[in-house]
Design a protein around this motif. Structure first.
Motif, PDB file in Angstrom:
ATOM      1  N   LEU A 171      12.020  -9.517  13.074  1.00  0.00           N
ATOM      2  CA  LEU A 171      11.085 -10.236  12.204  1.00  0.00           C
ATOM      3  C   LEU A 171       9.788 -10.565  12.938  1.00  0.00           C
ATOM      4  CD1 LEU A 171      13.643 -12.572  10.439  1.00  0.00           C
ATOM      5  CD2 LEU A 171      12.307 -10.751   9.346  1.00  0.00           C
ATOM      6  N   ALA A 172       9.914 -11.004  14.177  1.00  0.00           N
ATOM      7  CA  ALA A 172       8.722 -11.323  14.961  1.00  0.00           C
ATOM      8  C   ALA A 172       7.856 -10.075  15.152  1.00  0.00           C
ATOM      9  CB  ALA A 172       9.118 -11.914  16.311  1.00  0.00           C
ATOM     10  N   LEU A 173       8.497  -8.951  15.430  1.00  0.00           N
ATOM     11  CA  LEU A 173       7.749  -7.702  15.613  1.00  0.00           C
ATOM     12  C   LEU A 173       7.120  -7.227  14.303  1.00  0.00           C
ATOM     13  CD1 LEU A 173      10.149  -5.926  18.103  1.00  0.00           C
ATOM     14  CD2 LEU A 173       7.829  -6.755  18.595  1.00  0.00           C
ATOM     15  N   LEU A 174       7.813  -7.439  13.194  1.00  0.00           N
ATOM     16  CA  LEU A 174       7.232  -7.088  11.904  1.00  0.00           C
ATOM     17  C   LEU A 174       5.926  -7.862  11.695  1.00  0.00           C
ATOM     18  CD1 LEU A 174       7.501  -5.622   9.121  1.00  0.00           C
ATOM     19  CD2 LEU A 174       8.527  -7.754   8.305  1.00  0.00           C
ATOM     20  N   LEU A 175       5.935  -9.138  12.051  1.00  0.00           N
ATOM     21  CA  LEU A 175       4.733  -9.947  11.860  1.00  0.00           C
ATOM     22  C   LEU A 175       3.613  -9.550  12.809  1.00  0.00           C
ATOM     23  CD1 LEU A 175       6.634 -13.090  10.867  1.00  0.00           C
ATOM     24  CD2 LEU A 175       4.810 -12.056   9.541  1.00  0.00           C
ATOM     25  N   VAL A 176       3.955  -8.942  13.934  1.00  0.00           N
ATOM     26  CA  VAL A 176       2.925  -8.378  14.811  1.00  0.00           C
ATOM     27  C   VAL A 176       2.246  -7.205  14.104  1.00  0.00           C
ATOM     28  CG1 VAL A 176       2.532  -7.087  16.958  1.00  0.00           C
ATOM     29  CG2 VAL A 176       4.009  -9.110  16.975  1.00  0.00           C
ATOM     30  N   CYS A 177       3.019  -6.432  13.379  1.00  0.00           N
ATOM     31  CA  CYS A 177       2.539  -5.185  12.775  1.00  0.00           C
ATOM     32  C   CYS A 177       1.989  -5.328  11.361  1.00  0.00           C
ATOM     33  CB  CYS A 177       3.687  -4.167  12.735  1.00  0.00           C
ATOM     34  SG  CYS A 177       4.389  -3.780  14.343  1.00  0.00           S
ATOM     35  N   VAL A 178       2.316  -6.399  10.673  1.00  0.00           N
ATOM     36  CA  VAL A 178       2.081  -6.492   9.235  1.00  0.00           C
ATOM     37  C   VAL A 178       0.607  -6.440   8.848  1.00  0.00           C
ATOM     38  CG1 VAL A 178       2.007  -9.005   8.940  1.00  0.00           C
ATOM     39  CG2 VAL A 178       3.015  -7.574   7.160  1.00  0.00           C
ATOM     40  N   ASP A 179      -0.291  -6.822   9.737  1.00  0.00           N
ATOM     41  CA  ASP A 179      -1.722  -6.786   9.415  1.00  0.00           C
ATOM     42  C   ASP A 179      -2.356  -5.440   9.738  1.00  0.00           C
ATOM     43  OD1 ASP A 179      -1.748  -6.967  12.170  1.00  0.00           O
ATOM     44  OD2 ASP A 179      -3.059  -8.727  12.252  1.00  0.00           O
TER      45      ASP A 179
ATOM     46  N   ASP B 131      11.012   0.559  20.376  1.00  0.00           N
ATOM     47  CA  ASP B 131      11.595   1.279  19.241  1.00  0.00           C
ATOM     48  C   ASP B 131      11.405   0.499  17.939  1.00  0.00           C
ATOM     49  OD1 ASP B 131      13.204   3.373  18.007  1.00  0.00           O
ATOM     50  OD2 ASP B 131      14.823   1.890  17.927  1.00  0.00           O
ATOM     51  N   MET B 132      11.666  -0.797  17.992  1.00  0.00           N
ATOM     52  CA  MET B 132      11.571  -1.606  16.776  1.00  0.00           C
ATOM     53  C   MET B 132      10.126  -1.760  16.319  1.00  0.00           C
ATOM     54  SD  MET B 132      12.968  -3.006  14.256  1.00  0.00           S
ATOM     55  CE  MET B 132      14.622  -2.652  14.780  1.00  0.00           C
ATOM     56  N   THR B 133       9.195  -1.784  17.241  1.00  0.00           N
ATOM     57  CA  THR B 133       7.784  -1.856  16.849  1.00  0.00           C
ATOM     58  C   THR B 133       7.422  -0.639  16.002  1.00  0.00           C
ATOM     59  OG1 THR B 133       7.232  -3.142  18.818  1.00  0.00           O
ATOM     60  CG2 THR B 133       5.404  -2.040  17.699  1.00  0.00           C
ATOM     61  N   GLY B 134       7.885   0.517  16.398  1.00  0.00           N
ATOM     62  CA  GLY B 134       7.655   1.729  15.606  1.00  0.00           C
ATOM     63  C   GLY B 134       8.282   1.633  14.224  1.00  0.00           C
ATOM     64  N   LYS B 135       9.478   1.079  14.147  1.00  0.00           N
ATOM     65  CA  LYS B 135      10.150   0.919  12.850  1.00  0.00           C
ATOM     66  C   LYS B 135       9.401  -0.085  11.974  1.00  0.00           C
ATOM     67  CE  LYS B 135      14.687   2.240  14.523  1.00  0.00           C
ATOM     68  NZ  LYS B 135      16.058   1.837  14.833  1.00  0.00           N
ATOM     69  N   CYS B 136       8.854  -1.102  12.595  1.00  0.00           N
ATOM     70  CA  CYS B 136       8.086  -2.101  11.835  1.00  0.00           C
ATOM     71  C   CYS B 136       6.802  -1.489  11.290  1.00  0.00           C
ATOM     72  CB  CYS B 136       7.768  -3.310  12.714  1.00  0.00           C
ATOM     73  SG  CYS B 136       9.222  -4.305  13.100  1.00  0.00           S
ATOM     74  N   VAL B 137       6.141  -0.671  12.083  1.00  0.00           N
ATOM     75  CA  VAL B 137       4.934   0.019  11.619  1.00  0.00           C
ATOM     76  C   VAL B 137       5.272   0.871  10.400  1.00  0.00           C
ATOM     77  CG1 VAL B 137       3.256   1.813  12.214  1.00  0.00           C
ATOM     78  CG2 VAL B 137       3.721  -0.037  13.828  1.00  0.00           C
ATOM     79  N   LEU B 138       6.390   1.579  10.451  1.00  0.00           N
ATOM     80  CA  LEU B 138       6.811   2.397   9.313  1.00  0.00           C
ATOM     81  C   LEU B 138       7.131   1.541   8.091  1.00  0.00           C
ATOM     82  CD1 LEU B 138       9.083   5.126  10.950  1.00  0.00           C
ATOM     83  CD2 LEU B 138       6.875   5.444   9.827  1.00  0.00           C
ATOM     84  N   ALA B 139       7.778   0.406   8.298  1.00  0.00           N
ATOM     85  CA  ALA B 139       8.088  -0.482   7.172  1.00  0.00           C
ATOM     86  C   ALA B 139       6.809  -0.964   6.504  1.00  0.00           C
ATOM     87  CB  ALA B 139       8.919  -1.674   7.658  1.00  0.00           C
ATOM     88  N   VAL B 140       5.798  -1.260   7.295  1.00  0.00           N
ATOM     89  CA  VAL B 140       4.515  -1.704   6.736  1.00  0.00           C
ATOM     90  C   VAL B 140       3.857  -0.557   5.982  1.00  0.00           C
ATOM     91  CG1 VAL B 140       2.188  -2.499   7.316  1.00  0.00           C
ATOM     92  CG2 VAL B 140       4.175  -3.534   8.446  1.00  0.00           C
TER      93      VAL B 140
ATOM     94  N   ASP C 221       5.416   0.164   2.662  1.00  0.00           N
ATOM     95  CA  ASP C 221       5.459  -1.002   1.781  1.00  0.00           C
ATOM     96  C   ASP C 221       6.891  -1.508   1.580  1.00  0.00           C
ATOM     97  OD1 ASP C 221       4.224  -2.998   0.296  1.00  0.00           O
ATOM     98  OD2 ASP C 221       4.413  -1.884  -1.585  1.00  0.00           O
ATOM     99  N   GLU C 222       7.621  -1.612   2.683  1.00  0.00           N
ATOM    100  CA  GLU C 222       9.009  -2.078   2.666  1.00  0.00           C
ATOM    101  C   GLU C 222       9.161  -3.422   3.379  1.00  0.00           C
ATOM    102  OE1 GLU C 222      10.988   1.229   4.502  1.00  0.00           O
ATOM    103  OE2 GLU C 222      10.888   2.439   2.681  1.00  0.00           O
ATOM    104  N   ILE C 223       8.113  -4.203   3.391  1.00  0.00           N
ATOM    105  CA  ILE C 223       8.105  -5.463   4.130  1.00  0.00           C
ATOM    106  C   ILE C 223       9.143  -6.441   3.581  1.00  0.00           C
ATOM    107  CG2 ILE C 223       6.695  -7.478   4.733  1.00  0.00           C
ATOM    108  CD1 ILE C 223       4.271  -5.468   4.644  1.00  0.00           C
ATOM    109  N   GLU C 224       9.151  -6.607   2.273  1.00  0.00           N
ATOM    110  CA  GLU C 224      10.086  -7.566   1.684  1.00  0.00           C
ATOM    111  C   GLU C 224      11.536  -7.159   1.932  1.00  0.00           C
ATOM    112  OE1 GLU C 224      10.685 -10.203  -2.348  1.00  0.00           O
ATOM    113  OE2 GLU C 224       9.399  -8.436  -2.447  1.00  0.00           O
ATOM    114  N   ALA C 225      11.851  -5.892   1.763  1.00  0.00           N
ATOM    115  CA  ALA C 225      13.208  -5.403   2.002  1.00  0.00           C
ATOM    116  C   ALA C 225      13.595  -5.586   3.474  1.00  0.00           C
ATOM    117  CB  ALA C 225      13.333  -3.940   1.602  1.00  0.00           C
ATOM    118  N   PHE C 226      12.648  -5.341   4.374  1.00  0.00           N
ATOM    119  CA  PHE C 226      12.871  -5.505   5.809  1.00  0.00           C
ATOM    120  C   PHE C 226      13.223  -6.966   6.098  1.00  0.00           C
ATOM    121  CE2 PHE C 226      11.712  -6.195  10.189  1.00  0.00           C
ATOM    122  CZ  PHE C 226      11.966  -4.999  10.849  1.00  0.00           C
TER     123      PHE C 226
END
Length: 130
Positions: free
Chosen positions: A27-35, A67-76, A79-84
């Protein structure tokens, strides 16, 4: 069959705890990538916190983060942020850990001094899960 259940019982405490740590980190990494920008200051907040964890995984912490940073970039991008967020929050079973997820997320998105609409939207989704 009973032996497997016994092993699962002994291991479950460690597995649940590690899964919660991984989900918090995700979740923390997703928020790094979300913008759309991987800010060094935001990533530094995550790494500083992650270094305090008792990491109990075959995957090294730095490798996991990469690895997870890459997955977070893909989720963003997909447009899979909410599901993530929903998926990761299912693995955070302790209420104090859920509340900590929100606190950590606030630290992450404010680290670069700029909070954009995507970060606010992701925070709102996260807070709705607590």
């Amino acid at each position: 069959m009973k032996f497997e259940q016994l092993l699962n019982h002994f291991d479950s405490g460690i597995c649940v705890e590690q899964l919660q740590k991984e989900s918090l980190l995700d979740l923390a990494l997703l928020l790094v990538c979300v913008d759309g920008i991987i800010s060094d200051s935001e990533l530094a907040v995550v790494k500083k916190w992650a270094d305090t964890l008792s990491w109990n995984s075959a995957v090294q912490l730095d490798d996991y983060i990469c690895d997870m940073t890459g997955k977070c970039v893909l989720a963003v991008k997909n447009d899979e942020i909410e599901a993530f967020i929903q998926h990761r929050m299912k693995h955070i079973v302790d209420q104090p850990m859920r509340e900590f997820a929100v606190k950590l997320a606030h630290k992450v998105i404010s680290a670069d001094g700029k909070i954009d609409s995507n970060e606010l939207a992701a925070m709102s989704m996260l807070e709705d899960q607590v």
